[in-house]
Design a protein around this motif. Structure first.
Motif, PDB file in Angstrom:
ATOM      1  N   PRO A 140       0.809  -1.238   0.000  1.00 25.43           N
ATOM      2  CA  PRO A 140       0.000   0.000   0.000  1.00 25.43           C
ATOM      3  C   PRO A 140       0.837   1.280   0.000  1.00 25.43           C
ATOM      4  O   PRO A 140       0.272   2.369   0.011  1.00 25.43           O
ATOM      5  N   TYR A 141       2.165   1.160  -0.006  1.00 19.52           N
ATOM      6  CA  TYR A 141       3.024   2.340   0.151  1.00 19.52           C
ATOM      7  C   TYR A 141       3.575   2.869  -1.169  1.00 19.52           C
ATOM      8  O   TYR A 141       3.637   4.067  -1.382  1.00 19.52           O
ATOM      9  N   PHE A 142       4.009   1.980  -2.059  1.00 18.28           N
ATOM     10  CA  PHE A 142       4.585   2.456  -3.317  1.00 18.28           C
ATOM     11  C   PHE A 142       4.521   1.374  -4.393  1.00 18.28           C
ATOM     12  O   PHE A 142       4.310   0.190  -4.096  1.00 18.28           O
ATOM     13  N   ASP A 143       4.721   1.812  -5.641  1.00 22.86           N
ATOM     14  CA  ASP A 143       4.938   0.908  -6.765  1.00 22.86           C
ATOM     15  C   ASP A 143       6.386   1.061  -7.211  1.00 22.86           C
ATOM     16  O   ASP A 143       6.965   2.151  -7.138  1.00 22.86           O
ATOM     17  N   ASN A 184       5.090   6.971  -5.294  1.00 26.45           N
ATOM     18  CA  ASN A 184       4.374   7.091  -4.021  1.00 26.45           C
ATOM     19  C   ASN A 184       2.879   6.812  -4.187  1.00 26.45           C
ATOM     20  O   ASN A 184       2.234   7.353  -5.090  1.00 26.45           O
ATOM     21  N   LYS A 185       2.341   6.015  -3.294  1.00 26.24           N
ATOM     22  CA  LYS A 185       0.896   5.790  -3.264  1.00 26.24           C
ATOM     23  C   LYS A 185       0.220   6.634  -2.188  1.00 26.24           C
ATOM     24  O   LYS A 185      -1.006   6.680  -2.128  1.00 26.24           O
ATOM     25  N   SER A 187      -0.380  10.274   0.072  1.00 29.91           N
ATOM     26  CA  SER A 187      -0.537  11.702  -0.220  1.00 29.91           C
ATOM     27  C   SER A 187       0.260  12.582   0.730  1.00 29.91           C
ATOM     28  O   SER A 187       0.136  13.797   0.701  1.00 29.91           O
ATOM     29  N   ASN A 218       5.880  12.670  -5.449  1.00 29.50           N
ATOM     30  CA  ASN A 218       5.408  11.509  -6.202  1.00 29.50           C
ATOM     31  C   ASN A 218       6.413  10.372  -6.256  1.00 29.50           C
ATOM     32  O   ASN A 218       6.032   9.215  -6.316  1.00 29.50           O
ATOM     33  N   LYS A 356      -3.658   8.831 -15.797  1.00 29.63           N
ATOM     34  CA  LYS A 356      -4.384   7.653 -15.326  1.00 29.63           C
ATOM     35  C   LYS A 356      -5.070   6.925 -16.486  1.00 29.63           C
ATOM     36  O   LYS A 356      -5.113   5.687 -16.520  1.00 29.63           O
ATOM     37  N   ALA A 366       2.597   3.509 -14.783  1.00 29.31           N
ATOM     38  CA  ALA A 366       2.222   4.081 -13.485  1.00 29.31           C
ATOM     39  C   ALA A 366       1.147   5.156 -13.606  1.00 29.31           C
ATOM     40  O   ALA A 366       0.224   5.214 -12.805  1.00 29.31           O
ATOM     41  N   HIS A 368       1.417   8.390 -13.116  1.00 32.20           N
ATOM     42  CA  HIS A 368       1.559   9.552 -12.241  1.00 32.20           C
ATOM     43  C   HIS A 368       2.039  10.760 -13.037  1.00 32.20           C
ATOM     44  O   HIS A 368       2.474  10.644 -14.193  1.00 32.20           O
TER      45      HIS A 368
END
Length: 864
Positions: A140-143, A184-185, A187, A218, A356, A366, A368
């Motif tokens: 849940p934190y990053f890709d 970053n996932k 905010s 990001n 997106k 991604a 972003h």
């Protein structure tokens, strides 16, 4: 006791862990970042080298204390009686704190301190995260957007200057680095810790290093390395580097050491040993795509933009269908786009939605958006630009590189040596030959973007889509305002809405290219909400109010923004003693009646605004042009202005920063903007006075000067109430200066003319200067000096020195007077003689034609 303790041990480490599982050699799973829901008890291990090993046993009292970062309040204290025996080479103390319910340790940053016999010996910092556990299938934190390998020896190459390898040459492989790019996932900013474990092909643990960095924005790049400067740090063979995050294996990087170095990107394996896919999948997520397009189409206004985007998406889907059916299709789909439009027209919003959309279509991995401007791309010195650009590209890889105000990279009349052109060349190469998985969006004002696109023959062909964002219409702006109010849970009364709409229509009709569009109305909504809150709080019974009362904006709340200010801002009351002194200083100046009246009017307005509660500091934008010949008092008045505006509460500090071209323009390309920004920063809260400002424009090809002007313009726009800019110079030259940039003239609110002093005014100035020398003119000397000044005035040209000519005359007369006094015997000098200028002192004055000699002051060839 504390001094003696130091001779018994040396601190090896203080590390944190939570799991009681013991590893090989009794080690623990040490970390610096933990998840709140995984931690029952957090434990610390204090390891000490036993200095008295093999000599004697010893005892000490150990204390553990913990503090929330930035707080001096002790969370708990753990005490332990340490008994070290002489057969222990390393002594460890392990203790923990928490509860079984896993509720003690909350999100935040902490400091764990260790004390021995009352003396602090070690401190470690750790962090508690709150977004949940990391599993094999969910992070849940990053890709991860990219993983690469490179080598170093004594120095680590900067990002953008690295050569990426899949095989390292054994003779050169000292340190092997794993560079991992993350998206970053979350905010908000948070601390990220990744462990890097290196293994041989026989799965023997060769090396370990962990890196902790704050994840801001990001993207984040981490690139620690492991090895040695020795020649045999790495032997030929196959290796892997395993990445561990929050205790979970997230990626495996295979590489090899051989006789030759092989460039390339390694094939990364996931936790399941399957190949990790970083690039675009090529598959369209139909359900997700329709949802994103629906989200785009719900945007207020932007009809032409939405139609254009939808048509392009349909085209891309069509190409996908042809590919699936084995027909010829466009293999090189270009996503690079040009966005033109004024501020607040939705360019960044649409870019984020398009990122997106492209991800859901399998065109980006991604989706972003990484936003940059000139300052993020252009280096200050030679060799700095390329790494900065390549760094930005890698951070955007998998998504959109959004370059705001892209026209600043290629302005009309710029020198070919400007580093902005280097940025363009690197972008062109990336868009042509790069590995892809990237969309470059450039944005800015329409006219300036046209210059940018035409600045390089290759730019136009690299961008496949051109989108123009028109200003929002008043009804669209009001729709945006209504949506914002709904999102904030606000209601607005009908008469308040009508008043709000009238003000928006007026602002739309009066708009220029700097009109804020959506940003403008959103700021009004925020201002109305704040005024509503202030109104309700004054009633002092908010706890008894119902939901409707606490959420309804009235006409009073809206009017407050336009009548008495709309936000809590620094409010400086008038400093009456300082104002009185500064005004007296101004009024004491000779002449300048037009300047004095302007200041008197400002003082009146400030007093009026204070009376009605209107914000002063953010009401006045006083950027001013001072036009006048030399010696007309421009610098003197600028200093007094700073004092007056500080006393009035318009400026926080009221200091004056004087500069000229040399203070703003650098010697080499790329250095001017930082140099100019430094001067502006120095002047914040006061006055930036640019003397001979026209010198910033030294011909049509003066790229350095124009870069300084552009930098100043942006600061005047972005920080227009934080400082006052005064640009000064000759009237004719200043007119040319204001034409140097289309936005320059509109940024200055006032143009004050400093007229040449009349002969009478010059005489008054001379009298004042003589008084400062403790001298006075007798009547005959005064008449001679008055006549001389009148001749100088009548024969003046545009370079006439005004008060400077009077000063030169006073200095010459003063010296002649002092010489005459020096020739007299001491007993013959009286006080009156020492303090009085007479015609005898004027006999040695240089003839006017000698003083002039074709220089400054008056017409050549004229004399008394």
């Amino acid at each position: 006791m504390a001094t003696q303790a130091k001779h018994r041990f040396k601190v090896k480490s203080l590390k944190m862990y939570y799991s009681l599982e013991s590893l090989y050699g009794g080690a623990r799973k040490f970390r610096s970042v933990f998840v709140d829901e995984e931690v029952d008890y957090l434990r610390a291990e204090l390891a000490l080298y036993n200095i008295l090993f093999d000599e004697e046993d010893w005892e000490a009292k150990v204390e553990y204390k913990c503090f929330k970062k930035g707080s001096s309040k002790e969370m708990f204290k753990i005490e332990h009686d340490l008994k070290a025996t002489k057969d222990q080479n390393v002594v460890t103390v392990r203790r923990g704190w928490g509860n079984e319910e896993k509720t003690f340790w909350k999100y935040g940053t902490y400091e764990w301190k260790a004390y021995i016999d009352g003396e602090e010996v070690a401190t470690t910092t750790f962090h508690i995260a709150k977004e949940g556990l990391v599993t094999k299938d969910n992070n849940p934190y990053f890709d991860i957007t990219a993983v690469k390998l490179y080598q170093s020896s004594k120095t680590v190459p900067k990002l953008g200057e690295r050569t990426y390898l899949t095989q390292f040459k054994d003779e050169d492989a000292h340190y092997v680095h794993a560079e991992i790019s993350l998206l970053n996932k979350l905010s908000y900013n948070w601390m990220c810790e990744i462990e890097f474990n290196f293994y041989t092909e026989n799965n023997q643990h060769k090396g370990y290093i962990a890196e902790v960095k704050e994840f801001k924005g990001n993207s984040l790049v981490m690139s620690p390395g492991w090895g040695s400067i020795s020649e045999n740090a790495w032997l030929p063979g196959n290796y892997t580097c395993e990445l561990i995050f929050m205790g979970q294996l997230i990626a495996i990087i295979p590489f090899s050491i051989g006789k030759e170095a092989i460039e390339g990107t390694p094939k990364i394996l996931g936790p399941d040993q399957q190949q990790y896919e970083f690039g675009a999948s090529g598959e369209i997520e139909e359900e997700k795509l329709e949802e994103l397009l629906d989200d785009l189409n719900k945007l207020v206004g932007l009809t032409s933009i939405k139609e254009q985007v939808n048509e392009y998406i349909d085209y891309l889907k069509f190409e996908k269908i042809r590919e699936e059916k084995g027909l010829k299709f466009n293999k090189e789909i270009k996503l690079h786009s040009v966005f033109t439009g004024n501020p607040g027209t939705g360019k960044t919003t649409v870019a984020k939605k398009m990122g997106k959309i492209f991800k859901s279509m399998g065109l980006l991995s991604a989706g972003h958006v990484h936003e940059v401007d000139r300052s993020d791309l252009v280096g200050e010195y030679i060799g700095q630009t390329a790494p900065k650009v390549k760094d930005a590209i890698e951070k955007a890889r998998g998504g959109v590189l959004f370059i705001d105000e892209a026209y600043s990279l290629a302005r009309e009349g710029e020198s070919s040596k400007d580093y902005g052109k280097e940025v363009i060349e690197i972008l062109l190469k990336e868009m042509s030959d790069g590995p892809g998985n990237l969309a470059v969006f450039v944005a800015g004002y329409p006219k300036e973007m046209n210059v940018f696109i035409n600045s390089n023959p290759g730019l136009k062909s690299r961008f496949s889509n051109y989108y123009h964002f028109p200003d929002y219409l008043p009804e669209e702006l009001m729709e945006i305002a209504k949506i914002s109010m709904e999102d904030k849970g606000l209601f607005i009364e009908d008469d308040a809405f009508d008043y709000f709409e009238q003000k928006v229509i007026r602002a739309y009709r009066d708009r220029d290219e700097a009109f804020g569009n959506a940003r403008y109305v959103l700021s009004l909504v925020d201002g109305a909400k704040m005024n509503m809150a202030l109104r309700l709080v004054k009633k002092q019974n908010t706890e008894n109010m119902n939901e409707e009362e606490l959420s309804t904006i009235t006409i009073e709340d809206v009017q407050e923004m336009f009548v008495t200010g709309n936000a809590k801002r620094l409010h400086l009351t008038v400093d009456e003693p300082r104002l009185k002194d500064a005004m007296h200083e101004l009024e004491s100046l000779v002449g300048m009646e037009n300047i004095k009246q302007e200041v008197r009017d400002i003082v009146k307005l400030v007093r009026y605004y204070n009376d009605i509660g209107k914000d002063v500091m953010h009401k006045f934008v006083m950027h001013t042009v001072f036009e006048g010949n030399p010696g007309t008092g421009k610098t003197t008045v600028a200093r007094i202005f700073a004092k007056i505006f500080n006393a009035l509460g318009i400026l926080e500090k009221g200091h004056l920063v004087e500069c000229d071209r040399s203070s703003l323009v650098a010697e080499y390309s790329g250095q001017t903007a930082p140099k100019t920004l430094a001067k502006v920063e120095e002047a914040i809260g006061g006055v930036l006075f640019i003397d001979e400002a026209y010198a910033l424009v030294d011909g049509p090809n003066d790229s350095m000067g124009r870069e300084s002007i552009s930098t100043i313009l942006k600061q005047m726009e972005d920080r227009n109430t934080e400082f006052i800019l005064i640009a000064a110079g000759y009237p004719k030259n200043m007119e040319e200066f204001l034409k140097a940039n289309p936005g320059l003239k509109s940024r200055f609110n006032e143009r004050l003319t400093f007229h040449d002093y009349t002969a009478d005014e010059l005489f008054k100035i001379a009298e004042f200067m003589f008084r400062n020398e403790e001298l006075a003119m007798d009547d005959h000397a005064g008449n001679i000096i008055r006549d001389r000044l009148e001749i100088m005035y009548n024969n003046r040209d545009e370079y006439f020195g005004n008060a400077r000519e009077a000063r030169k005359l006073v200095q010459e007369v003063t010296q002649l007077h002092h010489l005459r006094m020096a020739d007299l015997p001491k007993d013959q000098r009286t006080v009156k003689m020492i303090t009085t200028v007479t015609p005898a002192d004027l006999e040695g004055l240089k003839p006017l034609e000698d003083q002039n000699n074709g220089g400054l002051g008056f017409m050549a060839g004229k004399s008394v």
